[in-house]
Enzyme design. Structure first.
Site, PDB file in Angstrom:
ATOM      1  CG  ASP A  21      -0.136  -0.232   2.528  1.00  0.00           C
ATOM      2  OD1 ASP A  21       1.095  -0.029   2.525  1.00  0.00           O
ATOM      3  OD2 ASP A  21      -0.750  -0.606   3.540  1.00  0.00           O
ATOM      4  CD  GLU A  53      -0.045  -6.187   2.497  1.00  0.00           C
ATOM      5  OE1 GLU A  53       0.977  -6.779   2.859  1.00  0.00           O
ATOM      6  OE2 GLU A  53      -0.201  -4.957   2.588  1.00  0.00           O
ATOM      7  CD  GLU A 112       0.501   4.235   4.999  1.00  0.00           C
ATOM      8  OE1 GLU A 112      -0.448   4.858   5.547  1.00  0.00           O
ATOM      9  OE2 GLU A 112       1.690   4.514   5.196  1.00  0.00           O
ATOM     10  CG  HIS A 171       7.037   3.877  10.146  1.00  0.00           C
ATOM     11  ND1 HIS A 171       6.598   2.686  10.641  1.00  0.00           N
ATOM     12  CD2 HIS A 171       6.513   3.979   8.905  1.00  0.00           C
ATOM     13  CE1 HIS A 171       5.846   2.089   9.743  1.00  0.00           C
ATOM     14  NE2 HIS A 171       5.774   2.842   8.666  1.00  0.00           N
ATOM     15  NE  ARG A 213       7.934  19.184  21.218  1.00  0.00           N
ATOM     16  CZ  ARG A 213       7.968  18.880  22.502  1.00  0.00           C
ATOM     17  NH1 ARG A 213       6.862  18.582  23.140  1.00  0.00           N
ATOM     18  NH2 ARG A 213       9.120  18.852  23.160  1.00  0.00           N
ATOM     19  CG  HIS A 217      11.111   4.936   9.440  1.00  0.00           C
ATOM     20  ND1 HIS A 217      11.066   6.159   8.825  1.00  0.00           N
ATOM     21  CD2 HIS A 217      10.661   4.041   8.522  1.00  0.00           C
ATOM     22  CE1 HIS A 217      10.613   6.015   7.590  1.00  0.00           C
ATOM     23  NE2 HIS A 217      10.350   4.730   7.381  1.00  0.00           N
TER      24      HIS A 217
HETATM   25  C1  UD1 Z   1       6.619   4.584   3.590  1.00  0.00           C
HETATM   26  C2  UD1 Z   1       5.184   4.136   3.275  1.00  0.00           C
HETATM   27  C3  UD1 Z   1       4.602   3.436   4.496  1.00  0.00           C
HETATM   28  C4  UD1 Z   1       5.495   2.333   4.995  1.00  0.00           C
HETATM   29  C5  UD1 Z   1       6.889   2.907   5.246  1.00  0.00           C
HETATM   30  C6  UD1 Z   1       7.848   1.852   5.711  1.00  0.00           C
HETATM   31  C7  UD1 Z   1       3.887   5.555   1.746  1.00  0.00           C
HETATM   32  C8  UD1 Z   1       2.790   6.530   1.672  1.00  0.00           C
HETATM   33  N1  UD1 Z   1       4.315   5.252   2.987  1.00  0.00           N
HETATM   34  O1  UD1 Z   1       6.555   5.557   4.614  1.00  0.00           O
HETATM   35  O2  UD1 Z   1       3.342   2.881   4.153  1.00  0.00           O
HETATM   36  O3  UD1 Z   1       4.967   1.810   6.192  1.00  0.00           O
HETATM   37  O4  UD1 Z   1       7.356   3.465   4.016  1.00  0.00           O
HETATM   38  O5  UD1 Z   1       9.089   2.410   6.020  1.00  0.00           O
HETATM   39  O6  UD1 Z   1       4.333   5.061   0.726  1.00  0.00           O
HETATM   40  N2  UD1 Z   1      13.911   8.505   4.183  1.00  0.00           N
HETATM   41  C9  UD1 Z   1      15.260   8.296   4.303  1.00  0.00           C
HETATM   42  N3  UD1 Z   1      15.799   7.217   3.655  1.00  0.00           N
HETATM   43  C10 UD1 Z   1      15.066   6.366   2.920  1.00  0.00           C
HETATM   44  C11 UD1 Z   1      13.682   6.599   2.802  1.00  0.00           C
HETATM   45  C12 UD1 Z   1      13.120   7.662   3.444  1.00  0.00           C
HETATM   46  O7  UD1 Z   1      15.978   9.026   4.956  1.00  0.00           O
HETATM   47  O8  UD1 Z   1      15.627   5.398   2.370  1.00  0.00           O
HETATM   48  C13 UD1 Z   1      13.309   9.648   4.931  1.00  0.00           C
HETATM   49  C14 UD1 Z   1      13.081  10.856   4.066  1.00  0.00           C
HETATM   50  O9  UD1 Z   1      13.375  11.978   4.827  1.00  0.00           O
HETATM   51  C15 UD1 Z   1      11.605  10.827   3.756  1.00  0.00           C
HETATM   52  C16 UD1 Z   1      11.034  10.137   4.984  1.00  0.00           C
HETATM   53  O10 UD1 Z   1      12.052   9.234   5.426  1.00  0.00           O
HETATM   54  O11 UD1 Z   1      11.087  12.084   3.529  1.00  0.00           O
HETATM   55  C17 UD1 Z   1       9.786   9.374   4.734  1.00  0.00           C
HETATM   56  O12 UD1 Z   1       9.938   8.482   3.628  1.00  0.00           O
HETATM   57  P1  UD1 Z   1       8.665   8.130   2.695  1.00  0.00           P
HETATM   58  O13 UD1 Z   1       9.041   7.112   1.683  1.00  0.00           O
HETATM   59  O14 UD1 Z   1       8.033   9.381   2.228  1.00  0.00           O
HETATM   60  O15 UD1 Z   1       7.623   7.533   3.711  1.00  0.00           O
HETATM   61  P2  UD1 Z   1       7.782   6.511   4.926  1.00  0.00           P
HETATM   62  O16 UD1 Z   1       7.473   7.230   6.170  1.00  0.00           O
HETATM   63  O17 UD1 Z   1       9.069   5.760   4.863  1.00  0.00           O
END
Ligand code: UD1
Length: 370
Positions: free
Chosen positions: A98, A120, A132, A207, A215, A239
């Site tokens: 998702d 899924e 999601e 996460h 906050r 995360h």
């Molecule tokens: C995403 C998925 C979520 C899943 C999660 C697992 C969506 C909408 N959300 O959320 O369903 O549960 O992944 O982890 O697709 N970042 C890094 N390194 C990385 C990836 C991300 O530093 O390799 C940081 C970035 O600052 C980014 C933030 O994490 O802006 C969030 O990443 P993002 O892919 O937008 O969403 P997740 O919170 O990881």
């Protein structure tokens, strides 16, 4: 012979796609599988480690889209995915879960008339504030073949007007990875490295934007963790989103003062499996971990108001406790005080048997030849 592009994007996708690609490679006369990584997750610990641990072949195509707002990220995947599909002309594109990459690729294919299978399918939290949930609803409307992990998924889809011919109950493919890797995970030294081997500890993941981007909610959860950590150490692989918010919200000092809350870097698949499989208690806001703890019979508290995986509550070890400090603490203490149920085998939902990838391949062949 079916040419299938298997899409991965973010961390929870890798353990769903790995057993499917492995099965397709085993059935080389029937399938020509390709792996496409959108690059939604790109850090070594969020992505590469999983390819290694799960034996997932290097991606044939890497789109490298990276992070961004929902619109930016979804659009970036769509723009870079479209020319690839046009060039590769697959018979099927298989998407899982998702995340934004799931919806983006399904949407591109549906406009191009390329068949999409969604693994899924049918899970619903009925909470549209969750990104999601939007991805799930839309992907299921678009996909040609909806492969469900549990029968509540079939019911949800029927209620949304999706005809039976598009739905197949195949079971939970994450559990293929889990059962397939349990033995190898025993070689992980993570418990020894953390100095918790043979002792009681809890494992925590956090996460969800609804928990860590506000906050007040985050602080309420920390209050609960502080109380729980007076009973046992809590190991917390953090995360990147959560790590960033701790800094932005000025919570670093508070977290550092809580000595029994041990923040560590995100873990790879095998180390994380080794960690939670030995825990007295797991606290999480993840979807997949609710299922993995059910399959292993580990008590799990879900720090959310709802779940799209109700079978983990009905049959499994999951409890939905929300984000109220008192409720979390009470539920954690109740779980810690309950007698260990190690003599009883876990109640595992139907078709969470380690053979879901084979059923997915069968369904694709059956549909592909229609
Ligand atoms: C995403 C998925 C979520 C899943 C999660 C697992 C969506 C909408 N959300 O959320 O369903 O549960 O992944 O982890 O697709 N970042 C890094 N390194 C990385 C990836 C991300 O530093 O390799 C940081 C970035 O600052 C980014 C933030 O994490 O802006 C969030 O990443 P993002 O892919 O937008 O969403 P997740 O919170 O990881």
């Amino acid at each position: 012979m079916l040419k299938v592009i298997n899409v991965v994007g973010a961390r929870p996708n890798f353990m769903k796609v790995a057993p499917i690609v492995e099965e397709m490679k085993r059935r080389a006369e029937e399938f020509a599988p390709l792996v496409l990584h959108t690059g939604q997750h790109y850090d070594a610990q969020m992505s590469d480690a999983f390819f290694r641990d799960l034996g997932l072949p290097e991606p044939d195509v890497y789109l490298g889209v990276g992070s961004g707002s929902h619109a930016v990220q979804t659009a970036a995947v769509m723009q870079s995915f479209e020319p690839v599909v046009l060039e590769l002309k697959p018979d099927w594109v298989l998407v899982v879960g998702d995340v934004n990459s799931t919806l983006a690729c399904a949407l591109v294919c549906s406009k191009l008339g390329i068949k999409v299978a969604h693994v899924e399918a049918g899970l619903r939290s009925r909470d549209r504030t969750m990104p999601e949930e939007i991805n799930r609803l839309l992907t299921d409307q678009l996909a040609d073949l909806l492969l469900t992990p549990s029968e509540d998924g079939d019911e949800n889809l029927r209620r949304e007007g999706i005809p039976d011919e598009r739905i197949r109950f195949v079971g939970n493919v994450m559990i293929d990875s889990l059962f397939g890797q349990l033995k190898r995970a025993e070689t992980s030294r993570v418990r020894e490295e953390l100095g918790i081997a043979g002792s009681d500890y809890a494992a925590l993941t956090l996460h969800r934007p609804s928990n860590v981007d506000e906050r007040e909610t985050f602080a309420r959860i920390l209050d609960a963790l502080e109380e729980i950590s007076s009973r046992l150490p809590i190991i917390f692989p953090v995360h990147p989103r959560t790590r960033a918010r701790i800094g932005e919200f000025g919570l670093t000092e508070r977290v550092e003062r809580m000595q029994a809350l041990r923040l560590i870097e995100p873990l790879g698949y095998l180390d994380f499996l080794r960690l939670y499989s030995g825990a007295r208690l797991v606290l999480t806001d993840s979807g997949g971990i609710q299922e993995e703890t059910t399959a292993l019979g580990i008590p799990c508290l879900t720090l959310r108001e709802n779940t799209e995986r109700p079978i983990t509550v009905e049959l499994g070890t999951n409890r939905i406790v929300g984000t109220n400090t008192h409720k979390i603490t009470q539920a954690a203490f109740a779980a810690l005080d309950a007698p260990r149920e190690s003599n009883q085998p876990p109640r595992i939902p139907p078709l969470w048997d380690g053979r879901t990838a084979a059923r997915i391949c069968d369904a694709l062949l059956e549909k592909g030849n229609q």
